[in-house]
Design an enzyme around this catalytic site. Structure first.
Site, mmCIF file in Angstrom:
data_model
loop_
_atom_site.group_PDB
_atom_site.id
_atom_site.type_symbol
_atom_site.label_atom_id
_atom_site.label_comp_id
_atom_site.label_asym_id
_atom_site.label_seq_id
_atom_site.Cartn_x
_atom_site.Cartn_y
_atom_site.Cartn_z
ATOM 1 N N LYS A 72 0.838 -1.200 0.000
ATOM 2 C CA LYS A 72 0.000 0.000 0.000
ATOM 3 C C LYS A 72 0.870 1.247 0.000
ATOM 4 C CE LYS A 72 -3.347 -2.344 2.942
ATOM 5 N NZ LYS A 72 -3.910 -2.422 4.287
ATOM 6 N N HIS A 119 -0.826 -3.388 9.048
ATOM 7 C CA HIS A 119 -0.946 -1.937 8.931
ATOM 8 C C HIS A 119 -2.131 -1.436 9.747
ATOM 9 C CE1 HIS A 119 -2.424 1.748 6.816
ATOM 10 N NE2 HIS A 119 -1.169 2.068 7.049
ATOM 11 N N TYR A 132 -5.405 5.423 0.294
ATOM 12 C CA TYR A 132 -4.352 4.463 0.011
ATOM 13 C C TYR A 132 -4.551 3.750 -1.313
ATOM 14 C CZ TYR A 132 -7.549 1.474 2.820
ATOM 15 O OH TYR A 132 -8.638 0.839 3.361
ATOM 16 N N GLU A 143 -8.282 -11.788 4.244
ATOM 17 C CA GLU A 143 -8.092 -10.770 5.285
ATOM 18 C C GLU A 143 -7.772 -11.415 6.637
ATOM 19 O OE1 GLU A 143 -10.589 -6.813 6.422
ATOM 20 O OE2 GLU A 143 -11.734 -8.668 6.264
ATOM 21 N N LYS A 169 -15.293 -5.438 15.067
ATOM 22 C CA LYS A 169 -14.488 -6.382 14.285
ATOM 23 C C LYS A 169 -13.027 -6.364 14.740
ATOM 24 C CE LYS A 169 -13.039 -7.159 9.506
ATOM 25 N NZ LYS A 169 -13.157 -6.698 8.129
ATOM 26 N N ASP A 170 -12.456 -5.167 14.925
ATOM 27 C CA ASP A 170 -11.057 -5.057 15.350
ATOM 28 C C ASP A 170 -10.866 -5.513 16.798
ATOM 29 O OD1 ASP A 170 -10.306 -4.225 12.857
ATOM 30 O OD2 ASP A 170 -9.872 -2.155 13.416
#
Length: 181
Positions: A72, A119, A132, A143, A169-170
């Site tokens: 990225k 990242h 990005y 993922e 989710k994180d």
């Protein structure tokens, strides 16, 4: 364009040349030939992404694996973020080390994140627009990620715990050490 190496192999800080006058400014944000000459890397970007986030948001740590891994080139169009890369390539001399840098609309710096690295970023300003370029397409099946607060990485996100905004989710991402067992 100035290119600066970081402590992570193939991870570079890029400061574009900015031409400014009474009308505003102009800068070239990416040139494939200039990038290759400065870094030795041949990159073909295929997907651009943009996100908006408010102060205290921490996104990460994310990556894609296998043939869907992504490199990225990231920058901030509005506001300021602390951008973080964790070297997650087991054969790398800097495996599990991280690099962080303030990216802002004001400093116009960019960070090149190589394939195989995790990242993430935290928003340090009232809000931020993050942009990005990716050299591979997004694939939900490829993922993966690890918790932003994983002690194995020791990252200071520069956001007080009481001010952090983390997606569900994180928050459900695993800790690295728990996966090693």
């Amino acid at each position: 364009m100035e290119v600066e190496k970081t402590n992570i192999k193939d991870c570079f800080v890029i400061a574009p040349t900015v031409f400014q006058d009474s009308r505003g400014y102009f800068m070239e944000t990416f040139n494939e030939n200039t990038f290759k000459k400065a870094t030795g890397l041949q990159i073909r970007f295929v997907q651009d992404n943009e996100s908006q986030s408010n102060y205290g948001v921490i996104r990460g740590l994310h990556a894609q694996k296998g043939t869907m891994a992504q490199a990225k080139l990231v920058r901030v169009l509005k506001g300021e973020v602390l951008d973080v890369v964790v070297d997650f390539r087991p054969d790398s001399q800097t495996y599990l080390q991280h690099y962080s840098i303030s990216l802002s609309a004001e400093n116009k710096k960019q960070l090149f994140v190589p394939r195989g690295c995790l990242h993430g970023f935290s928003v340090l300003s009232g809000d931020a627009i993050f942009f990005y370029k990716c050299d591979n397409f997004y694939d939900r099946q490829a993922e993966y990620g690890y918790r932003f607060d994983d002690p194995a990485f020791g990252i200071d996100w520069q956001i007080a715990p009481s001010k952090r905004i983390i997606s569900e989710k994180d928050m459900q991402l695993p800790f690295f050490e728990s996966e090693k067992k």
